[in-house]
Scaffold this motif. Structure first.
Motif, PDB file in Angstrom:
ATOM      1  N   ARG A   5       0.831  -1.212   0.000  1.00 37.83           N
ATOM      2  CA  ARG A   5       0.000   0.000   0.000  1.00 37.83           C
ATOM      3  C   ARG A   5       0.865   1.262   0.000  1.00 37.83           C
ATOM      4  N   THR A   6       1.975   1.221   0.753  1.00 38.50           N
ATOM      5  CA  THR A   6       2.885   2.370   0.776  1.00 38.50           C
ATOM      6  C   THR A   6       3.502   2.592  -0.596  1.00 38.50           C
ATOM      7  N   MET A   7       3.895   1.498  -1.264  1.00 36.86           N
ATOM      8  CA  MET A   7       4.464   1.589  -2.605  1.00 36.86           C
ATOM      9  C   MET A   7       3.470   2.225  -3.583  1.00 36.86           C
ATOM     10  N   LEU A   8       2.222   1.803  -3.525  1.00 38.39           N
ATOM     11  CA  LEU A   8       1.214   2.354  -4.428  1.00 38.39           C
ATOM     12  C   LEU A   8       0.936   3.825  -4.122  1.00 38.39           C
ATOM     13  N   ALA A   9       0.927   4.186  -2.848  1.00 36.35           N
ATOM     14  CA  ALA A   9       0.709   5.586  -2.481  1.00 36.35           C
ATOM     15  C   ALA A   9       1.851   6.460  -2.986  1.00 36.35           C
ATOM     16  N   VAL A  63      -6.207  -2.769  -9.517  1.00 39.14           N
ATOM     17  CA  VAL A  63      -5.559  -1.465  -9.493  1.00 39.14           C
ATOM     18  C   VAL A  63      -6.047  -0.648 -10.673  1.00 39.14           C
ATOM     19  N   ALA A  64      -6.680   0.471 -10.387  1.00 39.35           N
ATOM     20  CA  ALA A  64      -7.158   1.371 -11.437  1.00 39.35           C
ATOM     21  C   ALA A  64      -6.484   2.726 -11.250  1.00 39.35           C
ATOM     22  N   ASN A  71      -6.639   3.744  -7.420  1.00 45.59           N
ATOM     23  CA  ASN A  71      -7.690   3.106  -6.637  1.00 45.59           C
ATOM     24  C   ASN A  71      -7.385   1.616  -6.500  1.00 45.59           C
ATOM     25  N   LEU A  72      -7.430   1.132  -5.280  1.00 47.58           N
ATOM     26  CA  LEU A  72      -7.141  -0.273  -4.994  1.00 47.58           C
ATOM     27  C   LEU A  72      -8.363  -0.914  -4.349  1.00 47.58           C
TER      28      LEU A  72
END
Length: 240
Positions: A5-9, A63-64, A71-72
């Motif tokens: 989640r941190t990576m995606l943020a 993942v969009a 958005n996850l």
């Protein structure tokens, strides 16, 4: 999952490209597509990989991406869970748990199908990776896995009806943010009716993006609300 989640943020904030490979779901991050191609070629030479392109679906998560952010969610996973439980046609609930109900180990009569209860809770636990709104309820029901009762099963079905109301609900990581970490925590003193242990709750945000959360009973009994708060603060500090 907190790392993911941190990576995606961070990818959303910094505009990193996200590509996926089928070697242990590898993620390559950076702002240079040429370098990404070089790394993928290097991995292909070593491991014979299959390039799946831009990250869209992994580990049951969707993942969009848009200009606003990432958005996850676990919509397909949630729908599969509802179908498996026979709840696709159920009437949705507006909350995951009845706040007026206090569950404990001997609530109700013994559950006839313990295996189904455990399977259902196990799948709900995985759904909490993108659904912090059900984390407390699922964590509470997980305390009764050894000997679940009809009341516990009924409460689990309520969570499914809540999920039915919005199966595509998830997390959003905004791209319009600076990078700063903030966290909040709380505790319920002696709230567990069986053990009188307190419950620690915390969550962490990367600016406005929720990346980590937990709701869990403390390991020992706190003899005051101050002691319970202190233990919660210590656990939260470790997470930070």
């Amino acid at each position: 999952m907190t790392t993911i989640r941190t990576m995606l943020a961070l990818a959303s904030i910094k505009g990193w490209h996200l590509h996926q490979l089928d070697v242990n779901t590898a993620f390559l991050h950076g702002d240079d597509l040429i370098e990404i191609q070089n790394i993928k070629q290097l991995l292909d030479n070593k491991f014979s990989i299959k390039d799946l392109g831009v990250l869209k679906y992994f580990l049951g998560m969707e993942v969009a991406r848009s200009k606003e952010g990432i958005n996850l969610c676990q919509r397909k996973y949630a729908l599969d869970l509802l179908e498996e439980s026979g709840m696709l046609g159920a009437k949705p609930n507006t909350s995951p748990m009845d706040s007026s109900t206090n569950l404990y180990s001997t609530s109700g009569s013994p559950c006839a199908d313990i295996t189904s209860y455990r399977r259902m809770l196990g799948r709900l636990v995985y759904l909490t990776h993108t659904r912090p709104d059900i984390a407390f309820s699922v964590g509470h029901l997980s305390q009764f896995l050894v000997a679940p009762t009809t009341e516990h099963f009924k409460a689990a079905m309520r969570i499914l009806r809540y999920v039915k109301g919005a199966p595509g609900k998830g997390l959003f990581f905004s791209s319009n943010s600076s990078i700063s970490l903030k966290g909040v925590n709380d505790s319920n003193w002696a709230s567990c009716l069986d053990t009188r242990r307190s419950v620690t709750r915390f969550c962490f945000f990367l600016v406005d993006s929720l990346i980590s959360w937990k709701s869990k009973r403390q390991k020992t009994v706190s003899r005051s609300s101050v002691e319970a708060e202190y233990r919660a603060l210590a656990i939260t500090s470790c997470e930070a």
